[in-house]
Design a protein around this motif. Structure first.
Motif, mmCIF file in Angstrom:
data_model
loop_
_atom_site.group_PDB
_atom_site.id
_atom_site.type_symbol
_atom_site.label_atom_id
_atom_site.label_comp_id
_atom_site.label_asym_id
_atom_site.label_seq_id
_atom_site.Cartn_x
_atom_site.Cartn_y
_atom_site.Cartn_z
ATOM 1 N N HIS A 1 0.836 -1.193 0.000
ATOM 2 C CA HIS A 1 0.000 0.000 0.000
ATOM 3 C C HIS A 1 0.876 1.250 0.000
ATOM 4 O O HIS A 1 2.073 1.210 0.325
ATOM 5 C CB HIS A 1 -0.936 0.000 1.209
ATOM 6 C CG HIS A 1 -1.866 -1.166 1.240
ATOM 7 N ND1 HIS A 1 -2.970 -1.256 0.422
ATOM 8 C CD2 HIS A 1 -1.851 -2.312 1.975
ATOM 9 C CE1 HIS A 1 -3.601 -2.398 0.651
ATOM 10 N NE2 HIS A 1 -2.938 -3.055 1.590
ATOM 11 N N GLU B 1 -5.610 -10.825 -7.417
ATOM 12 C CA GLU B 1 -4.861 -10.073 -6.415
ATOM 13 C C GLU B 1 -3.398 -10.494 -6.385
ATOM 14 O O GLU B 1 -2.498 -9.653 -6.263
ATOM 15 C CB GLU B 1 -5.498 -10.267 -5.036
ATOM 16 C CG GLU B 1 -4.877 -9.416 -3.942
ATOM 17 C CD GLU B 1 -4.947 -7.925 -4.219
ATOM 18 O OE1 GLU B 1 -3.911 -7.242 -4.003
ATOM 19 O OE2 GLU B 1 -5.996 -7.430 -4.648
ATOM 20 N N PRO C 1 -14.620 -11.547 -2.990
ATOM 21 C CA PRO C 1 -13.728 -12.594 -2.480
ATOM 22 C C PRO C 1 -14.197 -14.012 -2.767
ATOM 23 O O PRO C 1 -13.387 -14.947 -2.766
ATOM 24 C CB PRO C 1 -13.701 -12.317 -0.970
ATOM 25 C CG PRO C 1 -14.943 -11.525 -0.686
ATOM 26 C CD PRO C 1 -15.187 -10.710 -1.911
ATOM 27 N N ALA D 1 -10.713 -14.144 -8.034
ATOM 28 C CA ALA D 1 -10.331 -12.969 -7.244
ATOM 29 C C ALA D 1 -8.958 -13.117 -6.580
ATOM 30 O O ALA D 1 -8.114 -12.213 -6.697
ATOM 31 C CB ALA D 1 -11.411 -12.650 -6.216
ATOM 32 N N PRO D 2 -8.672 -14.214 -5.869
ATOM 33 C CA PRO D 2 -7.335 -14.316 -5.273
ATOM 34 C C PRO D 2 -6.227 -14.415 -6.310
ATOM 35 O O PRO D 2 -5.108 -13.936 -6.091
ATOM 36 C CB PRO D 2 -7.424 -15.595 -4.423
ATOM 37 C CG PRO D 2 -8.571 -16.367 -4.979
ATOM 38 C CD PRO D 2 -9.533 -15.345 -5.490
ATOM 39 N N ALA E 1 -1.672 -8.919 -9.274
ATOM 40 C CA ALA E 1 -1.407 -7.504 -9.007
ATOM 41 C C ALA E 1 -0.134 -7.343 -8.198
ATOM 42 O O ALA E 1 0.731 -6.505 -8.520
ATOM 43 C CB ALA E 1 -2.595 -6.886 -8.263
ATOM 44 N N GLN E 2 0.013 -8.119 -7.159
ATOM 45 C CA GLN E 2 1.200 -8.011 -6.313
ATOM 46 C C GLN E 2 2.467 -8.387 -7.077
ATOM 47 O O GLN E 2 3.522 -7.776 -6.909
ATOM 48 C CB GLN E 2 1.044 -8.900 -5.076
ATOM 49 C CG GLN E 2 -0.104 -8.502 -4.171
ATOM 50 C CD GLN E 2 0.046 -7.090 -3.618
ATOM 51 O OE1 GLN E 2 1.153 -6.624 -3.363
ATOM 52 N NE2 GLN E 2 -1.070 -6.391 -3.450
ATOM 53 N N TRP F 1 -5.724 -5.282 -12.060
ATOM 54 C CA TRP F 1 -6.027 -6.541 -11.383
ATOM 55 C C TRP F 1 -6.639 -6.295 -10.004
ATOM 56 O O TRP F 1 -7.543 -7.019 -9.583
ATOM 57 C CB TRP F 1 -4.770 -7.398 -11.259
ATOM 58 C CG TRP F 1 -4.468 -8.290 -12.421
ATOM 59 C CD1 TRP F 1 -3.280 -8.409 -13.089
ATOM 60 C CD2 TRP F 1 -5.351 -9.241 -13.040
ATOM 61 N NE1 TRP F 1 -3.367 -9.347 -14.087
ATOM 62 C CE2 TRP F 1 -4.626 -9.880 -14.075
ATOM 63 C CE3 TRP F 1 -6.674 -9.603 -12.818
ATOM 64 C CZ2 TRP F 1 -5.197 -10.857 -14.884
ATOM 65 C CZ3 TRP F 1 -7.245 -10.587 -13.633
ATOM 66 C CH2 TRP F 1 -6.513 -11.201 -14.645
ATOM 67 N N ARG F 2 -6.146 -5.283 -9.302
ATOM 68 C CA ARG F 2 -6.722 -4.974 -7.995
ATOM 69 C C ARG F 2 -8.191 -4.560 -8.119
ATOM 70 O O ARG F 2 -9.044 -4.986 -7.335
ATOM 71 C CB ARG F 2 -5.924 -3.864 -7.318
ATOM 72 C CG ARG F 2 -4.671 -4.334 -6.632
ATOM 73 C CD ARG F 2 -3.994 -3.218 -5.875
ATOM 74 N NE ARG F 2 -3.244 -3.766 -4.753
ATOM 75 C CZ ARG F 2 -2.482 -3.030 -3.950
ATOM 76 N NH1 ARG F 2 -2.387 -1.718 -4.133
ATOM 77 N NH2 ARG F 2 -1.834 -3.589 -2.948
ATOM 78 N N HIS G 1 -11.419 -3.547 -16.550
ATOM 79 C CA HIS G 1 -11.528 -2.555 -15.470
ATOM 80 C C HIS G 1 -12.657 -1.571 -15.777
ATOM 81 O O HIS G 1 -13.488 -1.268 -14.912
ATOM 82 C CB HIS G 1 -10.191 -1.838 -15.335
ATOM 83 C CG HIS G 1 -10.072 -0.951 -14.152
ATOM 84 N ND1 HIS G 1 -8.861 -0.431 -13.724
ATOM 85 C CD2 HIS G 1 -10.990 -0.431 -13.297
ATOM 86 C CE1 HIS G 1 -9.055 0.321 -12.668
ATOM 87 N NE2 HIS G 1 -10.340 0.355 -12.395
ATOM 88 N N ALA H 1 -10.282 -7.662 -9.028
ATOM 89 C CA ALA H 1 -10.469 -8.533 -7.860
ATOM 90 C C ALA H 1 -11.539 -7.977 -6.932
ATOM 91 O O ALA H 1 -12.402 -8.719 -6.438
ATOM 92 C CB ALA H 1 -9.148 -8.703 -7.111
ATOM 93 N N ALA H 2 -11.501 -6.666 -6.700
ATOM 94 C CA ALA H 2 -12.505 -6.046 -5.823
ATOM 95 C C ALA H 2 -13.895 -6.156 -6.423
ATOM 96 O O ALA H 2 -14.881 -6.389 -5.704
ATOM 97 C CB ALA H 2 -12.141 -4.587 -5.576
#
Length: 329
Positions: free
Chosen positions: A2, A294, A285, A290-291, A297-298, A276-277, A219, A280-281
């Motif tokens: 973050h 996420e 979940p 979704a996972p 994204a990371q 991607w974030r 998106h 996922a949102a």
């Protein structure tokens, strides 16, 4: 991962250094005579730094956002002082006048248009006169969206500045509280272009792309469709939970960060992280993708974030996309 005060200081310090750096500068200008061959600051009283007009615009968006998010950082006072000096009516009038030049209809279309609207939106969130000063320029670009979108027969799906989904994401965000007719137009055109898309093959990235054609579209549709997004996504990327197409889940290789076009690929990593974030949102979940989204994204963020500064070909613009990835629009 973050946004932190450390990120904010790093990004803002680098961006303040290049916002006023006039050279090198890539002009978007059609010469109509020898009198047009003038220095960039004479054409663009505000946005004459950061290598090009649009990078200067979103550099301003970025530092205003950081000053709002972290108002007590020492760099925030410098940002506010610079804005008081530059975001003033007489300088905005000079920028606005450029739009009336011959052959300017496609100036910065649509990428720079959208970033100027994002800058105006951010400026309005501050207790300062900057938004009022920028308003004539914002309204001029909103008018250009109104004129352009009805005649754009085919969507621009490329992963560079011409990508229409990215521009519509930013423009719609601005229009939500200011221009309901533009929201309606954006939603209508996006549904016409993308609503029936199925089984995306994701032939990306291209060698100089900083936007994902597939993920930016998804998106945008997440914003438009709300609760109906999951149904659209499940046929657009039906194997996302299995990390297919693999190209969307794999950070790009950047072979030469001193090459301005190849350095775009670091921006791809950051913009994919943002996409991607958001996806996922929007999925929620409980959705099996979704996972995976996420995690992707990371992975993209970790690959690109260390390279936001270091070479001017990336440094003059990448921090804005890092801010999107870490903090959203």
């Amino acid at each position: 991962m973050h946004l932190t005060p450390t990120h904010a200081t790093r990004f803002a310090t680098a961006t303040l250094a290049h916002l006023g750096r006039e050279y090198p500068y890539k002009m978007d200008l059609v010469l109509t005579g020898p009198e047009d061959a003038r220095p960039p600051r004479e054409h663009h009283p505000i946005f004459h730094g950061s290598f090009d007009w649009h990078s200067c615009v979103h550099g301003w968006w970025q530092i205003l956002r950081l000053a709002r998010r972290f108002p007590d950082l020492p760099v925030a006072a410098e940002i506010r002082a610079r804005a008081d000096e530059m975001l003033v009516p007489e300088k905005v009038a000079g920028e606005r006048a450029f739009l009336d030049r011959p052959y300017s209809a496609a100036f910065e279309r649509p990428y720079g248009w959208a970033w100027l609207l994002a800058l105006h939106d951010e400026a309005e969130r501050h207790d300062a006169p900057w938004s009022a000063a920028l308003e004539p320029l914002a309204l001029a670009f909103a008018a250009r969206f109104h004129a352009f979108l009805p005649k754009l027969t085919y969507p621009l799906r490329v992963g560079t500045h011409f990508n229409i989904a990215f521009a519509l994401l930013l423009a719609r965000h601005w229009a939500e509280t200011r221009d309901p007719a533009l929201v309606t137009l954006i939603d209508s055109r996006a549904n016409e272009w993308f609503g029936a898309d199925r089984d995306c093959q994701a032939w990306e990235p291209g060698g100089d792309e900083f936007l994902s054609s597939a993920l930016t579209e998804a998106h945008l549709m997440a914003v438009l469709l709300g609760g109906d997004f999951t149904r659209w996504f499940d046929v657009f990327l039906p194997r996302a939970a299995q990390e297919q197409p693999a190209t969307l889940f794999t950070p790009a290789t950047v072979s030469d960060r001193s090459d301005g076009k190849i350095a775009h690929l670091d921006g791809l990593g950051l913009s994919r992280a943002w996409n991607w974030r958001a996806i996922a949102a929007a999925l929620g979940p409980a959705h099996p993708a979704a996972p995976v989204a996420e995690a992707a994204a990371q992975r993209h963020l970790a690959a690109a974030l260390p390279h936001v500064t270091g070479d001017y070909m990336g440094e003059h613009w990448l921090a804005s996309f890092a801010l999107l990835a870490l903090d959203g629009l």
